[in-house]
Enzyme design. Structure first.
Site, PDB file in Angstrom:
ATOM      1  N   LYS A  29      37.364 -42.973  10.338  1.00 19.31           N
ATOM      2  CA  LYS A  29      38.242 -41.956   9.769  1.00 19.31           C
ATOM      3  C   LYS A  29      38.677 -40.956  10.845  1.00 19.31           C
ATOM      4  CE  LYS A  29      36.188 -42.529   5.166  1.00 19.31           C
ATOM      5  NZ  LYS A  29      35.551 -41.855   3.999  1.00 19.31           N
ATOM      6  N   TYR A  69      42.946 -45.981  -1.768  1.00 17.30           N
ATOM      7  CA  TYR A  69      41.985 -45.291  -2.630  1.00 17.30           C
ATOM      8  C   TYR A  69      42.440 -45.229  -4.086  1.00 17.30           C
ATOM      9  CZ  TYR A  69      39.010 -43.736   1.272  1.00 17.30           C
ATOM     10  OH  TYR A  69      38.138 -43.677   2.332  1.00 17.30           O
ATOM     11  N   ASN A 132      33.050 -37.837   6.261  1.00 19.69           N
ATOM     12  CA  ASN A 132      31.927 -38.750   6.460  1.00 19.69           C
ATOM     13  C   ASN A 132      32.227 -39.920   7.407  1.00 19.69           C
ATOM     14  OD1 ASN A 132      33.514 -40.141   4.658  1.00 19.69           O
ATOM     15  ND2 ASN A 132      31.956 -40.361   3.073  1.00 19.69           N
ATOM     16  N   HIS A 135      34.732 -45.629   6.740  1.00 26.62           N
ATOM     17  CA  HIS A 135      34.888 -46.360   5.478  1.00 26.62           C
ATOM     18  C   HIS A 135      34.435 -47.799   5.664  1.00 26.62           C
ATOM     19  CE1 HIS A 135      36.725 -48.173   1.900  1.00 26.62           C
ATOM     20  NE2 HIS A 135      37.108 -49.148   2.722  1.00 26.62           N
ATOM     21  N   GLU A 146      41.619 -54.884   0.720  1.00 27.56           N
ATOM     22  CA  GLU A 146      41.830 -53.888   1.769  1.00 27.56           C
ATOM     23  C   GLU A 146      42.315 -54.545   3.071  1.00 27.56           C
ATOM     24  OE1 GLU A 146      38.474 -50.881  -0.143  1.00 27.56           O
ATOM     25  OE2 GLU A 146      38.114 -51.723   1.847  1.00 27.56           O
TER      26      GLU A 146
HETATM   27  O1  CDP Z   1      33.289 -44.293   1.046  1.00 29.18           O
HETATM   28  P1  CDP Z   1      32.367 -44.694  -0.081  1.00 29.18           P
HETATM   29  O2  CDP Z   1      32.672 -46.061  -0.635  1.00 29.18           O
HETATM   30  O3  CDP Z   1      30.926 -44.522   0.310  1.00 29.18           O
HETATM   31  O4  CDP Z   1      32.577 -43.639  -1.269  1.00 29.18           O
HETATM   32  P2  CDP Z   1      33.646 -43.606  -2.485  1.00 29.18           P
HETATM   33  O5  CDP Z   1      32.916 -43.164  -3.693  1.00 29.18           O
HETATM   34  O6  CDP Z   1      34.412 -44.885  -2.556  1.00 29.18           O
HETATM   35  O7  CDP Z   1      34.611 -42.416  -2.057  1.00 29.18           O
HETATM   36  C1  CDP Z   1      35.582 -42.621  -1.065  1.00 29.18           C
HETATM   37  C2  CDP Z   1      35.609 -41.434  -0.160  1.00 29.18           C
HETATM   38  O8  CDP Z   1      36.005 -40.292  -0.885  1.00 29.18           O
HETATM   39  C3  CDP Z   1      34.277 -41.020   0.474  1.00 29.18           C
HETATM   40  O9  CDP Z   1      33.911 -41.822   1.579  1.00 29.18           O
HETATM   41  C4  CDP Z   1      34.577 -39.602   0.856  1.00 29.18           C
HETATM   42  O10 CDP Z   1      35.346 -39.554   2.060  1.00 29.18           O
HETATM   43  C5  CDP Z   1      35.460 -39.132  -0.291  1.00 29.18           C
HETATM   44  N1  CDP Z   1      34.715 -38.349  -1.293  1.00 29.18           N
HETATM   45  C6  CDP Z   1      34.820 -36.971  -1.283  1.00 29.18           C
HETATM   46  O11 CDP Z   1      35.541 -36.419  -0.457  1.00 29.18           O
HETATM   47  N2  CDP Z   1      34.126 -36.216  -2.199  1.00 29.18           N
HETATM   48  C7  CDP Z   1      33.338 -36.819  -3.108  1.00 29.18           C
HETATM   49  N3  CDP Z   1      32.654 -36.074  -3.979  1.00 29.18           N
HETATM   50  C8  CDP Z   1      33.200 -38.212  -3.128  1.00 29.18           C
HETATM   51  C9  CDP Z   1      33.902 -38.971  -2.194  1.00 29.18           C
HETATM   52 MG    MG Z   2      34.350 -46.769  -1.674  1.00 26.12          MG
END
Ligand code: CDP
Ligand code: MG
Length: 169
Positions: A29, A69, A132, A135, A146
């Site tokens: 990212k 997303y 974080n 991805h 994707e």
């Molecule tokens: O990336 P990952 O699959 O672990 O998590 P996700 O639930 O698919 O969410 C996608 C991305 O959204 C996360 O990696 C974070 O960058 C963001 N996110 C956020 O900003 N705040 C949250 N409460 C949850 C996710």
């Molecule tokens: Mg995800």
């Protein structure tokens, strides 16, 4: 003469499931790129024994990121997430190997860095869920979607990894 032809993905040894031909989509990212973590992150997957089959640095459009997303479109953080992901260049990659989707998710850690163990990428390099650094696809099916969203087929290279015999039984 010449080297043997590359093994087609998903065929050869361990046929049935995708086996050694399983692929996943990974993106470093904008914060990961700005914090100079690109080399460190690629190094971890490379040393693990995963095979890199696609790689590019790009500034992703909001349109692409909204699609990427799309499953999170109703979440309160969706717009902020799209803005963050389009705030600078990202490094998009495709990695291949046995159980690569699960392996990469394990190496990345939990969505919230505070819940990610040391030794994982998020556990080692970040503190906030909204920054974080990386991805990784969460399933073989989302990986397929994707990869096709981010890469044209000709941008993926099927090559014979000469280390394969030392990595797989
Ligand atoms: O990336 P990952 O699959 O672990 O998590 P996700 O639930 O698919 O969410 C996608 C991305 O959204 C996360 O990696 C974070 O960058 C963001 N996110 C956020 O900003 N705040 C949250 N409460 C949850 C996710
Ligand atoms: Mg995800």
């Amino acid at each position: 003469g010449g080297p043997p032809p590359p093994r087609p993905p998903g065929r050869g040894r361990r046929s049935g499931a995708a086996g050694l031909g399983e692929r996943t989509f990974v993106a470093i990212k904008p914060d990961g790129v700005q914090r100079h973590l690109v080399g460190e992150i690629i190094r971890r997957f490379e040393r693990k024994g995963l095979q890199l089959v696609g790689l590019k640095l790009l500034q992703a459009s909001e349109e692409l990121l909204r699609e990427h997303y799309i499953a999170l479109r109703d979440r309160p953080f969706y717009s902020r997430l799209v803005k963050y992901m389009s705030s600078g260049p990202v490094v998009a990659m495709v990695w291949q190997g046995l159980d690569v989707v699960k392996t990469v998710r394990t190496m990345i850690g939990e969505t919230n860095p505070a819940e990610s163990r040391p030794g994982t990428i998020r556990g080692d390099f970040c503190v906030e869920v909204s920054k974080n650094v990386i991805h990784g696809s969460d399933s073989v099916e989302s990986a397929r979607q994707e990869i096709s969203l981010w890469f044209r087929p000709e941008e993926l290279t099927c090559w014979e990894d000469t280390a394969e015999h030392w990595i797989y039984a």
